[in-house]
Design an enzyme around this catalytic site. Structure first.
Site, mmCIF file in Angstrom:
data_model
loop_
_atom_site.group_PDB
_atom_site.id
_atom_site.type_symbol
_atom_site.label_atom_id
_atom_site.label_comp_id
_atom_site.label_asym_id
_atom_site.label_seq_id
_atom_site.Cartn_x
_atom_site.Cartn_y
_atom_site.Cartn_z
ATOM 1 C CG PHE A 161 -0.237 0.377 2.525
ATOM 2 C CD1 PHE A 161 -0.020 1.701 2.887
ATOM 3 C CD2 PHE A 161 0.195 -0.618 3.393
ATOM 4 C CE1 PHE A 161 0.624 2.025 4.077
ATOM 5 C CE2 PHE A 161 0.845 -0.304 4.581
ATOM 6 C CZ PHE A 161 1.053 1.023 4.919
ATOM 7 C CE LYS A 185 -3.308 -8.551 -3.447
ATOM 8 N NZ LYS A 185 -3.864 -7.623 -2.373
ATOM 9 C CD GLU A 188 -6.260 -5.888 0.763
ATOM 10 O OE1 GLU A 188 -6.253 -6.504 1.852
ATOM 11 O OE2 GLU A 188 -5.353 -6.002 -0.088
ATOM 12 N NE ARG A 189 -3.923 -2.332 4.680
ATOM 13 C CZ ARG A 189 -2.935 -2.484 5.556
ATOM 14 N NH1 ARG A 189 -2.018 -1.535 5.652
ATOM 15 N NH2 ARG A 189 -2.860 -3.555 6.306
ATOM 16 C CB SER A 238 4.662 -7.196 6.846
ATOM 17 O OG SER A 238 3.892 -8.368 6.608
ATOM 18 C CB CYS A 293 10.480 -0.701 3.309
ATOM 19 S SG CYS A 293 10.828 -0.300 1.598
ATOM 20 C CD GLU A 392 8.844 -2.450 8.521
ATOM 21 O OE1 GLU A 392 9.340 -1.787 7.605
ATOM 22 O OE2 GLU A 392 8.279 -3.550 8.352
#
Length: 405
Positions: A161, A185, A188-189, A238, A293, A392
């Site tokens: 995202f 893909k 979805e956020r 993640s 990240c 994190e």
């Protein structure tokens, strides 16, 4: 916003964000998920969550399209990349505002993301050179060696995202330039940027079915990992999910790269220019609300530099403007979801509970509305073993670890 913010509410008119399958917009006839504007906390759209059957059907259609794309000459593939570059470059502000509306980062941050994605498009305009094979004569007596670069077929790109345009442009352009078909893909956020990119590819002349966008959650991801037509998987997200994707894709014999989380440290030596160090720390830790990240999460202050450095960072945090990323006056926008907001608040609260000192507490931020806002936080006296150090955070929290040498 107060610390007792309630979960978001929906706008009256909601957009429906479609899948892109073989060049067509396809609305979901099954499960859906909400899409929010993080700056207002209001739901602005719904996105279909594809079933495994839908994913398997898309994989087969992508495979059929890939056969023709593989046979397309490199010059024609190259021209698609040139046209794509012009389209994205000319309409970068439009794409950036789509990103801001669903992710929350400032428009300037979003424009920077688009620019980094364009770098990979430009890289792919030179694909004729990148796809060259090699030939070595007489590597052993009577033995010549040929290296031929060929597409693998259908590849899946599962993107995060926090960079809804840049990471897809990194993955998708390279895979397509090399002659593969792609099933993207996205998160979805904030799925709309991926749809925009797919339609830009089509406008650039990419044949239908070579790039498909399928939205979904774990069911869709598992279908991509299990489908034998999907030959390779690329993922950013993640660490726990990266491990899961790597193991499941590898078990199914796929090529897979899975990039997980990070805990980036910035070391400040005793002879450092503290004003420059403080500027760098603020930019690296709080840009894009820390949802990167490569965000600096820990400053390692060497010798006696910790106290003056903390003072300079705290001074700068007082001047940061937190608000709607679409406002040009904003320095830092909201977090992506209410759950993310609760999680980051928990790290700040937990740091104090574990014995660290919260110098600047972002939970004290109060803004009108119900957006997913937290202010920048600065925590001193952090040591390994504390949750704020070990995990994190993916939010605007900077820890300071003091060391003697």
């Amino acid at each position: 916003m107060s610390d007792t913010a309630t979960p978001a509410v929906a706008d009256t008119a909601l957009r429906t964000i479609p899948h892109i399958v073989c060049g067509e917009r396809v609305e979901s006839d099954g499960r859906t998920g909400p899409v929010f504007n993080p700056a207002t906390g209001r739901q602005t759209g719904t996105v279909g969550l594809a079933s495994a059957d839908v994913v398997h059907d898309i994989a087969r259609r992508a495979s059929a399209a890939q056969r023709g794309w593989r046979d397309t000459g490199l010059g024609k593939r190259q021209q698609v990349m040139f046209r794509l570059r012009e389209i994205v470059s000319a309409r970068a502000d439009e794409l950036a505002r789509i990103i801001t509306a669903e992710h929350g980062k400032t428009v300037d941050d979003a424009l920077g993301e688009v620019a980094r994605g364009l770098e990979n498009v430009e890289f792919c305009t030179s694909l004729m050179h990148h796809l060259k094979g090699d030939y070595s004569e007489q590597v052993a007596s009577g033995v010549d060696v040929h290296q031929v670069r060929q597409p693998v077929g259908v590849v899946a790109c599962i993107t995060p995202f926090n960079f809804p345009a840049m990471v897809p442009l990194w993955m998708v352009t390279t895979a397509i330039a090399a002659g593969n078909a792609v099933i993207l893909k996205p998160s979805e956020r904030d799925p709309s940027a991926a749809v925009w990119l797919a339609e830009a590819f089509a406008e650039a002349g990419l044949p239908a079915g070579v790039l498909n966008v399928v939205h979904g959650d774990k069911e869709a991801v598992d279908a991509l990992l299990d489908d034998p037509i999907v030959r390779a998987v690329s993922f950013v997200g993640s660490t726990p999910i990266a491990k899961y994707i790597y193991a499941r894709a590898a078990e199914n014999g796929k090529r897979v790269q899975a990039l997980g989380g990070a805990k980036n440290h910035m070391i400040v030596m005793p002879d450092a220019d503290l004003d420059a160090a403080a500027d760098a720390a603020v930019s690296a830790a709080y840009g894009s609300a820390g949802e990167r990240c490569m965000a600096v999460s820990v400053v390692v202050a060497v010798g006696d530099v910790a106290d003056p450095l903390i003072s300079k960072i705290a001074e700068r945090l007082a001047g940061l403007v937190v608000g709607d990323g679409s406002d040009p006056r904003t320095d830092m926008g909201p977090l992506i979801t209410h759950d993310a907001l609760d999680r980051v608040r928990g790290f700040v609260a937990g740091a104090a509970g574990e014995g660290a000192r919260v110098v600047v507490d972002g939970r004290d931020l109060h803004l009108d509305g119900e957006g997913f806002f937290i202010g920048p936080s600065l925590v001193d006296g952090v040591t390994p073993g504390m949750r704020v150090y070990d995990e994190e955070i993916f939010g605007p929290v900077l820890s300071v670890v003091a060391v003697s040498s």
